[in-house]
Scaffold this motif. Structure first.
Motif, PDB file in Angstrom:
ATOM      1  N   ASP A  14      31.092  37.564  38.114  1.00 36.12           N
ATOM      2  CA  ASP A  14      32.539  37.336  38.071  1.00 36.12           C
ATOM      3  C   ASP A  14      32.925  35.890  38.268  1.00 36.12           C
ATOM      4  N   GLU A  15      31.982  35.049  38.605  1.00 40.69           N
ATOM      5  CA  GLU A  15      32.337  33.696  39.035  1.00 40.69           C
ATOM      6  C   GLU A  15      32.445  32.720  37.864  1.00 40.69           C
ATOM      7  N   THR A  18      38.593  29.710  35.080  1.00 39.19           N
ATOM      8  CA  THR A  18      39.452  29.357  33.955  1.00 39.19           C
ATOM      9  C   THR A  18      39.375  27.860  33.682  1.00 39.19           C
ATOM     10  N   ASP A  32      47.033  33.043  43.415  1.00 37.69           N
ATOM     11  CA  ASP A  32      45.883  33.561  42.655  1.00 37.69           C
ATOM     12  C   ASP A  32      45.235  34.610  43.555  1.00 37.69           C
ATOM     13  N   CYS A  34      42.764  36.596  42.980  1.00 36.88           N
ATOM     14  CA  CYS A  34      41.310  36.794  42.798  1.00 36.88           C
ATOM     15  C   CYS A  34      40.662  35.442  42.476  1.00 36.88           C
ATOM     16  N   PRO A  36      37.679  32.379  43.608  1.00 36.46           N
ATOM     17  CA  PRO A  36      36.348  32.289  44.210  1.00 36.46           C
ATOM     18  C   PRO A  36      36.422  31.780  45.650  1.00 36.46           C
ATOM     19  N   THR A  49      40.564  35.673  48.185  1.00 40.13           N
ATOM     20  CA  THR A  49      39.205  35.800  47.663  1.00 40.13           C
ATOM     21  C   THR A  49      38.697  37.209  47.959  1.00 40.13           C
ATOM     22  N   ASP A  53      40.101  40.542  49.953  1.00 39.46           N
ATOM     23  CA  ASP A  53      40.394  41.550  48.928  1.00 39.46           C
ATOM     24  C   ASP A  53      41.841  41.419  48.456  1.00 39.46           C
ATOM     25  N   GLY A  54      42.011  40.683  47.382  1.00 42.37           N
ATOM     26  CA  GLY A  54      43.339  40.435  46.836  1.00 42.37           C
ATOM     27  C   GLY A  54      44.105  41.683  46.460  1.00 42.37           C
ATOM     28  N   TRP A  64      48.917  34.003  39.054  1.00 39.87           N
ATOM     29  CA  TRP A  64      47.879  33.744  38.050  1.00 39.87           C
ATOM     30  C   TRP A  64      46.752  34.739  38.298  1.00 39.87           C
ATOM     31  N   ASN A  66      43.112  35.884  36.622  1.00 42.56           N
ATOM     32  CA  ASN A  66      41.932  36.014  35.756  1.00 42.56           C
ATOM     33  C   ASN A  66      41.002  36.919  36.543  1.00 42.56           C
TER      34      ASN A  66
HETATM   35  C1  LIG Z   1      36.898  35.615  36.569  1.00 40.90           C
HETATM   36  S1  LIG Z   1      36.909  34.860  38.170  1.00 40.90           S
HETATM   37  C2  LIG Z   1      38.423  33.945  38.096  1.00 40.90           C
HETATM   38  C3  LIG Z   1      38.567  32.941  39.177  1.00 40.90           C
HETATM   39  C4  LIG Z   1      39.906  32.190  39.211  1.00 40.90           C
HETATM   40  N1  LIG Z   1      40.995  33.128  39.424  1.00 40.90           N
HETATM   41  C5  LIG Z   1      40.169  31.406  37.947  1.00 40.90           C
HETATM   42  O1  LIG Z   1      41.057  31.783  37.194  1.00 40.90           O
HETATM   43  O2  LIG Z   1      39.484  30.418  37.708  1.00 40.90           O
HETATM   44  C6  LIG Z   1      37.309  36.291  39.177  1.00 40.90           C
HETATM   45  C7  LIG Z   1      37.243  36.000  40.651  1.00 40.90           C
HETATM   46  O3  LIG Z   1      37.632  37.157  41.392  1.00 40.90           O
HETATM   47  C8  LIG Z   1      36.940  37.132  42.626  1.00 40.90           C
HETATM   48  N2  LIG Z   1      37.027  38.466  43.210  1.00 40.90           N
HETATM   49  C9  LIG Z   1      36.249  39.543  42.945  1.00 40.90           C
HETATM   50  N3  LIG Z   1      36.677  40.610  43.659  1.00 40.90           N
HETATM   51  C10 LIG Z   1      37.746  40.181  44.390  1.00 40.90           C
HETATM   52  C11 LIG Z   1      38.621  40.808  45.326  1.00 40.90           C
HETATM   53  N4  LIG Z   1      38.481  42.100  45.647  1.00 40.90           N
HETATM   54  N5  LIG Z   1      39.612  40.070  45.867  1.00 40.90           N
HETATM   55  C12 LIG Z   1      39.773  38.769  45.529  1.00 40.90           C
HETATM   56  N6  LIG Z   1      38.963  38.114  44.664  1.00 40.90           N
HETATM   57  C13 LIG Z   1      37.971  38.822  44.095  1.00 40.90           C
HETATM   58  C14 LIG Z   1      35.543  36.680  42.234  1.00 40.90           C
HETATM   59  O4  LIG Z   1      34.847  36.204  43.355  1.00 40.90           O
HETATM   60  C15 LIG Z   1      35.853  35.613  41.175  1.00 40.90           C
HETATM   61  O5  LIG Z   1      35.918  34.354  41.771  1.00 40.90           O
END
Ligand SMILES: C[S@@+](CC[C@H](N)C(=O)[O-])C[C@H]1O[C@@H](n2cnc3c(N)ncnc32)[C@H](O)[C@@H]1O
Length: 167
Positions: A14-15, A18, A32, A34, A36, A49, A53-54, A64, A66
């Motif tokens: 998932d890391e 954008t 944001d 979700c 990293p 993060t 848990d967002g 935002w 992603n």
């Molecule tokens: C596709 S990345 C996008 C990162 C960032 N939002 C961006 O747009 O660059 C998805 C992110 O969601 C995070 N993530 C996964 N499960 C999550 C959760 N339950 N709560 C918050 N973040 C989470 C991952 O660690 C990862 O960094």
């Protein structure tokens, strides 16, 4: 970003962040949900993060999103639709149940991103390979729909054309 395996086998976790050239024309975001744990740049004023848990938190302001993709993505898109103010980045898989439920049925506009973006690693470095799949931005709220139109990141389809009925 874990786009499904047939789309980009090299983007398995998932890391994937954008690219700044997509975020920058979209303006400032308040949250944001979700993000990293370690990030090379801010994507909003506040971030949740995986540690907080967002999905379990309150959302406020312009969001935002992603999201983690795969099976988890629909939970985040449902939340975006319910929240009604923000922009989401997802694969442009327009035939999926998620797209029908959370985009065609709910969003104010969809922008189909021109080309295939290169996402970034958490150290900020840009992937040498592209997304391997078409990407779209989904606006919830009319102001965000107008932002997509002004962004020049691709072609925009407004909700007024979503009905599925012949013209
Ligand atoms: C596709 S990345 C996008 C990162 C960032 N939002 C961006 O747009 O660059 C998805 C992110 O969601 C995070 N993530 C996964 N499960 C999550 C959760 N339950 N709560 C918050 N973040 C989470 C991952 O660690 C990862 O960094």
């Amino acid at each position: 970003m874990s786009l499904s395996a047939h789309q980009s086998a090299r983007m398995r976790n998932d890391e994937w962040l954008t690219p700044p050239e997509i975020l920058s024309p979209l303006g400032a975001f308040d949250l944001d949900p979700c993000a990293p744990v370690i990030r090379p740049w801010d994507t909003a004023s506040r971030h949740y993060t995986i540690q907080e848990d967002g999905l379990a938190q309150e959302w406020g302001g312009r969001v935002w999103c992603n999201p983690p993709f795969g099976r988890e993505a629909v939970k985040w898109l449902r939340r975006m639709a319910e929240h009604g103010n923000g922009i989401a980045l997802i694969p442009a898989r327009t035939e999926t149940a998620m797209f029908y439920e959370c985009v065609w049925g709910q969003a104010d506009a969809v922008l189909f991103v021109k080309g295939r973006p290169h996402f970034h690693r958490v150290d900020g470095s840009r992937a040498g390979f592209n997304s391997g799949a078409p990407i779209c931005l989904v606006a919830y709220g009319k102001t965000n729909a107008r932002t997509l139109l002004a962004s020049r990141l691709g072609h925009v389809v407004p909700a007024s054309l979503f009905s599925g009925e012949p013209a």
